[in-house]
Design an enzyme around this catalytic site. Sequence first.
Site, short mmCIF file in Angstrom:
data_model
loop_
_atom_site.label_atom_id
_atom_site.label_comp_id
_atom_site.label_asym_id
_atom_site.label_seq_id
_atom_site.Cartn_x
_atom_site.Cartn_y
_atom_site.Cartn_z
N GLY A 128 0.81 -1.22 0.00
CA GLY A 128 0.00 0.00 0.00
C GLY A 128 0.84 1.27 0.00
N GLU A 243 14.62 -5.21 -6.46
CA GLU A 243 13.74 -6.11 -7.17
C GLU A 243 13.99 -6.22 -8.68
OE1 GLU A 243 13.11 -8.32 -5.36
OE2 GLU A 243 11.39 -8.78 -6.58
#
Length: 390
Positions: A128, A243
Site C-alpha cells: 500500500g 527487485e
Amino acid sequence: MDFDLTAEEQRFEEEVEAFLRENWSADVMDPQPEQLSQTVDSPAKRAFVAKLAERGWLGMSWPREYGGQERSGIYDFILTEALSRYGAPQPGKGVGIVGKTLIRHGSEAMKRAFLPRIIRGEIEFAIGYSEPNAGSDAANMQLRATRVDGGWRLDGQKSWTTSAHFADYYWLGARTDRSHKHKGITLFLIPMQQPGLTVRPIHTIGDERTNEVFFDGVFAPDDTVVGQVNHGWTYICEALDLERFAMMPVGPLEMKTRALVDHVRRGQRDGLPLARDPGCRRRLAKVVTELEVSRMLQRRVIAAALRNDVPTVESSQYKLFMNETGQRLANTALDLMGPEGTLRPGTEGAPLNGRFERSYRYTIVDTIGGGASEIQKNIIAARGLGLPRS
Ligand SMILES: Cc1cc2nc3c(=O)[nH]c(=O)nc-3n(C[C@H](O)[C@H](O)[C@H](O)COP(=O)(O)OP(=O)(O)OC[C@H]3O[C@@H](n4cnc5c(N)ncnc54)[C@H](O)[C@@H]3O)c2cc1C
C-alpha cells in the site's frame, strides 16, 4: 556482448520448466498469461507456491543465515520468467519487496516472525503506497499516522492495493511527519485483519481486481514499524532497486507473440491463407522484432543489476517499450483477426478463445501500474538525457 545463460543456469531453467510441465493445473495457471493474471489469490495457488518453497526456489538470493542460498539474482530472474510463461503465480512480493527490506532494516523480532514464513511460502502481502492523490507522486501519501500510547493510529485511505482482499499482511507507507514530504513517511507491516480496515473492490478493465482500503482508527503497535520512523521513503525506493531480478517479466509477451504467429501460419481470411497476405506478414515481422527489442532491453537491466549498478534508466526504457509493445501486439492481432477478434473469451467463434480481446484490455492497465508510461518517459528525459524537469 554475451547475454546467454551459463550451462548451470540453463540446467536450472530446464529443471523449472520440467517442474512446471509436471505440475500444470488449470486451477493454478493461466493458459493465456497476462502480466496481471498471476497473483496468489486462491488456496490452490498458495499450495503451488509452497511447492516452489519445498524445492528451495524462494529466497534463493537471500543470505544463508535467513534460510537463503546466496545464489546470484539471475536465478530469481530465471524462475520469474519461467513462471510467467506458464501463467503460474508469482511469489515476488513477499520474497522480494518485504523479505529483502526486512533483512536489511527489520528488527530481530520482525525477522524471526516473518522471514521463515515467507521462505516457506506461507504468507501473502498487499503493498500500500498509492492513494487518491499519491500515484505517480507516491511520496505525496497522506494516510495519517498519529502517535498514541504504545504505537500509532492510522486514518485515511489507500487506493489500488492489489491483493488486499486475500493477503495476510499489509505493507504500507503512512505520514508520521507533515513538515517533511519524503522524510515524513514511515513503513508499517500490519495484519490485514486489523480492526478498522475496510477493503472495497475496484474492478479493472483487464478483469483483475484491485482495491481501495479505508483506515478508521487502525491501531499499529510500535513493533509493526519497519526500520526507523520517518525513513520509510528510503526503504520504498531501495526495495525497487532490490527487485530488478523479479520485475515485470517478458514471458507473457513472448507467449502471446508465439500464439499470434501460429494463428497466422494456420489462419485464413476471405478464403486465402493469412501467411501469404503481404500486409499481415509486414505487421507480424514488426511485432516479432519489437519482442526481440524488449528482450534485449530487459537483458540490459539484468546485466547492470548483476554488476550491482542501479539501472534506473534502463528499467524505465524496458518497462515503457515492453508494455507499449504489448498494446501494439494486441492491436495488430485484432486488426488481423477482423470483427471476430473482438469476441470475448468463452464466446463461440472467438479466435484463440478471445485471447487478444482480453489482451487488448489487460495491456492498457499494464501501462499504468508500477509507474505510468509518462513517468517512465520523464525518468528517461531527466536521468538519461540530463534534461531539466518540465
Ligand atoms: C491494476 C493496478 C494495480 C495496482 N496495484 C498497486 C498496488 O498493489 N499497490 C500500490 O501502492 N499501487 C498500485 N497501483 C497504483 C499505480 O502504481 C498507480 O496507478 C500509478 O502509479 C499511477 O498513479 P495514478 O493512478 O494515481 O495516476 P496519476 O498519477 O494521477 O496519473 C494520471 C495520468 O497523469 C500522468 N502524469 C502524472 N504525473 C505526471 C507527470 N509528472 N508528467 C507527465 N504525466 C504525468 C500519468 O502518466 C497518467 O497518465 C496499481 C495500479 C493499477 C492500475
